[in-house]
Design an enzyme around this catalytic site. Sequence first.
Site, PDB file in Angstrom:
ATOM      1  N   ASP A  72      38.188  46.441  38.513  1.00 10.99           N
ATOM      2  CA  ASP A  72      37.910  45.025  38.264  1.00 10.99           C
ATOM      3  C   ASP A  72      38.618  44.611  36.980  1.00 10.99           C
ATOM      4  O   ASP A  72      38.875  45.440  36.104  1.00 10.99           O
ATOM      5  CB  ASP A  72      36.397  44.797  38.114  1.00 10.99           C
ATOM      6  CG  ASP A  72      35.986  43.359  38.421  1.00 10.99           C
ATOM      7  OD1 ASP A  72      35.306  43.148  39.446  1.00 10.99           O
ATOM      8  OD2 ASP A  72      36.338  42.449  37.642  1.00 10.99           O
TER       9      ASP A  72
ATOM     10  N   ASP B 273      44.061  44.069  36.648  1.00 11.05           N
ATOM     11  CA  ASP B 273      44.259  42.651  36.951  1.00 11.05           C
ATOM     12  C   ASP B 273      45.169  42.610  38.173  1.00 11.05           C
ATOM     13  O   ASP B 273      46.359  42.907  38.072  1.00 11.05           O
ATOM     14  CB  ASP B 273      44.902  41.932  35.757  1.00 11.05           C
ATOM     15  CG  ASP B 273      45.201  40.471  36.067  1.00 11.05           C
ATOM     16  OD1 ASP B 273      44.960  40.028  37.228  1.00 11.05           O
ATOM     17  OD2 ASP B 273      45.689  39.772  35.168  1.00 11.05           O
TER      18      ASP B 273
ATOM     19  N   TYR C 112      41.971  27.399  47.579  1.00 12.02           N
ATOM     20  CA  TYR C 112      41.250  28.566  48.109  1.00 12.02           C
ATOM     21  C   TYR C 112      41.508  28.727  49.619  1.00 12.02           C
ATOM     22  O   TYR C 112      41.815  29.830  50.086  1.00 12.02           O
ATOM     23  CB  TYR C 112      39.763  28.385  47.820  1.00 12.02           C
ATOM     24  CG  TYR C 112      38.900  29.571  48.174  1.00 12.02           C
ATOM     25  CD1 TYR C 112      38.851  30.697  47.352  1.00 12.02           C
ATOM     26  CD2 TYR C 112      38.124  29.575  49.330  1.00 12.02           C
ATOM     27  CE1 TYR C 112      38.057  31.783  47.669  1.00 12.02           C
ATOM     28  CE2 TYR C 112      37.314  30.664  49.648  1.00 12.02           C
ATOM     29  CZ  TYR C 112      37.286  31.767  48.812  1.00 12.02           C
ATOM     30  OH  TYR C 112      36.496  32.845  49.137  1.00 12.02           O
TER      31      TYR C 112
ATOM     32  N   ILE D  23      27.971  34.055  51.354  1.00  9.48           N
ATOM     33  CA  ILE D  23      27.272  35.281  50.988  1.00  9.48           C
ATOM     34  C   ILE D  23      26.655  35.100  49.603  1.00  9.48           C
ATOM     35  O   ILE D  23      27.291  34.527  48.705  1.00  9.48           O
ATOM     36  CB  ILE D  23      28.268  36.482  50.977  1.00  9.48           C
ATOM     37  CG1 ILE D  23      29.099  36.513  52.275  1.00  9.48           C
ATOM     38  CG2 ILE D  23      27.523  37.799  50.765  1.00  9.48           C
ATOM     39  CD1 ILE D  23      28.324  36.610  53.560  1.00  9.48           C
TER      40      ILE D  23
HETATM   41  P1  NAI Z   1      32.349  37.564  42.890  1.00  9.60           P
HETATM   42  O1  NAI Z   1      32.750  36.378  42.095  1.00  9.60           O
HETATM   43  O2  NAI Z   1      30.920  37.955  42.932  1.00  9.60           O
HETATM   44  O3  NAI Z   1      33.205  38.839  42.456  1.00  9.60           O
HETATM   45  C1  NAI Z   1      34.606  38.771  42.326  1.00  9.60           C
HETATM   46  C2  NAI Z   1      35.056  39.873  41.396  1.00  9.60           C
HETATM   47  O4  NAI Z   1      36.487  39.823  41.327  1.00  9.60           O
HETATM   48  C3  NAI Z   1      34.541  39.734  39.965  1.00  9.60           C
HETATM   49  O5  NAI Z   1      33.945  40.942  39.539  1.00  9.60           O
HETATM   50  C4  NAI Z   1      35.785  39.418  39.140  1.00  9.60           C
HETATM   51  O6  NAI Z   1      35.761  39.948  37.821  1.00  9.60           O
HETATM   52  C5  NAI Z   1      36.869  40.086  39.984  1.00  9.60           C
HETATM   53  N1  NAI Z   1      38.195  39.536  39.714  1.00  9.60           N
HETATM   54  C6  NAI Z   1      38.541  38.238  39.582  1.00  9.60           C
HETATM   55  N2  NAI Z   1      39.835  38.128  39.287  1.00  9.60           N
HETATM   56  C7  NAI Z   1      40.338  39.385  39.234  1.00  9.60           C
HETATM   57  C8  NAI Z   1      41.621  39.922  38.950  1.00  9.60           C
HETATM   58  N3  NAI Z   1      42.670  39.138  38.662  1.00  9.60           N
HETATM   59  N4  NAI Z   1      41.780  41.257  39.009  1.00  9.60           N
HETATM   60  C9  NAI Z   1      40.730  42.066  39.277  1.00  9.60           C
HETATM   61  N5  NAI Z   1      39.486  41.618  39.519  1.00  9.60           N
HETATM   62  C10 NAI Z   1      39.294  40.284  39.497  1.00  9.60           C
HETATM   63  O7  NAI Z   1      32.885  37.255  44.375  1.00  9.60           O
HETATM   64  P2  NAI Z   1      32.355  37.802  45.789  1.00  9.60           P
HETATM   65  O8  NAI Z   1      31.444  36.810  46.341  1.00  9.60           O
HETATM   66  O9  NAI Z   1      31.949  39.207  45.686  1.00  9.60           O
HETATM   67  O10 NAI Z   1      33.702  37.706  46.647  1.00  9.60           O
HETATM   68  C11 NAI Z   1      34.490  38.841  46.937  1.00  9.60           C
HETATM   69  C12 NAI Z   1      35.615  38.421  47.862  1.00  9.60           C
HETATM   70  O11 NAI Z   1      35.072  37.887  49.071  1.00  9.60           O
HETATM   71  C13 NAI Z   1      36.514  37.342  47.274  1.00  9.60           C
HETATM   72  O12 NAI Z   1      37.844  37.581  47.658  1.00  9.60           O
HETATM   73  C14 NAI Z   1      35.990  36.084  47.929  1.00  9.60           C
HETATM   74  O13 NAI Z   1      36.969  35.086  47.991  1.00  9.60           O
HETATM   75  C15 NAI Z   1      35.593  36.594  49.292  1.00  9.60           C
HETATM   76  N6  NAI Z   1      34.591  35.776  49.949  1.00  9.60           N
HETATM   77  C16 NAI Z   1      33.354  35.576  49.370  1.00  9.60           C
HETATM   78  C17 NAI Z   1      32.434  34.785  50.021  1.00  9.60           C
HETATM   79  C18 NAI Z   1      31.077  34.523  49.465  1.00  9.60           C
HETATM   80  O14 NAI Z   1      30.364  33.703  50.067  1.00  9.60           O
HETATM   81  N7  NAI Z   1      30.642  35.149  48.397  1.00  9.60           N
HETATM   82  C19 NAI Z   1      32.735  34.133  51.310  1.00  9.60           C
HETATM   83  C20 NAI Z   1      34.041  34.424  51.809  1.00  9.60           C
HETATM   84  C21 NAI Z   1      34.919  35.223  51.148  1.00  9.60           C
END
Ligand code: NAI
Length: 249
Positions: free
Chosen positions: A39, A63, A158, A191
């Site tokens: 992360d 990153d 997005y 989610i």
């Molecule tokens: P989250 O916001 O809880 O976690 C995302 C993580 O990615 C964070 O820990 C952040 O530090 C890390 N991150 C951000 N930029 C980064 C970078 N440049 N390099 C490395 N790490 C980085 O998000 P969540 O909900 O867990 O989402 C995970 C994936 O699922 C994402 O790609 C999101 O777009 C996708 N998604 C999520 C949905 C939801 O409802 N939560 C729905 C559909 C897709």
Amino acid sequence: MASGLLTGKVAFVTGAGSGIGRATCRILARDGAKVIAADRNLQAAQETAQQLGAERAAALEVDVSSTTSVQSAVVAALAMFQQAPSIVVNSAGITRDGYMLKMPEHDYDDVYSVNLKGTFLVTQQFAKAMIEQRLSDCSIVNLSSIVARLNNVGQANYAATKAGVISFTEVASKEFGKFGIRVNCILPGYIDTPMVAVVPEKIKQQVVQRCPLGRLGQPEEIAEVIAFLASQKAAYVNGAAIEVTGGLK
Ligand code: NAI
């Protein structure tokens, strides 16, 4: 209790400090994989790894939008468990919502850099390592989104990146199939993670009303499908885009 389906495998999970990425680390470790929790937020990744224990997990700062950072991550990942990862999950992702007429260019660029270019960089660099190490039974899972189909107002950046992830996944599946690398993506619905916590309550209620199951999903419910795609149970699943939305269309 580990099912053993992924025993002997090393998994590299981005976005592992939160939400779906963190739940994925937990489920893959339960199924026997050794997990590298990667992360941009190292402290958050370390918390994920600590919850699983040093034998089963290690943390790494990466990153995904930076070539040099991803290249260093490959080198570090190879050293961590003396084995190249044969499972890669691209869960790092961000939102910067806003109406298009008011969207600053950097909000478009940032979302593109993490969601689509980041998925490309990680996939490219780790697939190279898989091929060089002659690994068999490899699986890459990318996180798209149902927003790629819903195309919500305020999400031009997005939605475009998540639609791009579907096309990118299909191309990768065609290029890498001959190397024993399957590439699939998941389109989660809404989610219950920190990403959705910032969505206004009114919008969340509308989503829940439109969802046939009448609730948000849990990160583990996405992680279980990722674990399936990572395992030999999905040996013939390649180039797929799987909706996991509770029926939300
Ligand atoms: P989250 O916001 O809880 O976690 C995302 C993580 O990615 C964070 O820990 C952040 O530090 C890390 N991150 C951000 N930029 C980064 C970078 N440049 N390099 C490395 N790490 C980085 O998000 P969540 O909900 O867990 O989402 C995970 C994936 O699922 C994402 O790609 C999101 O777009 C996708 N998604 C999520 C949905 C939801 O409802 N939560 C729905 C559909 C897709």
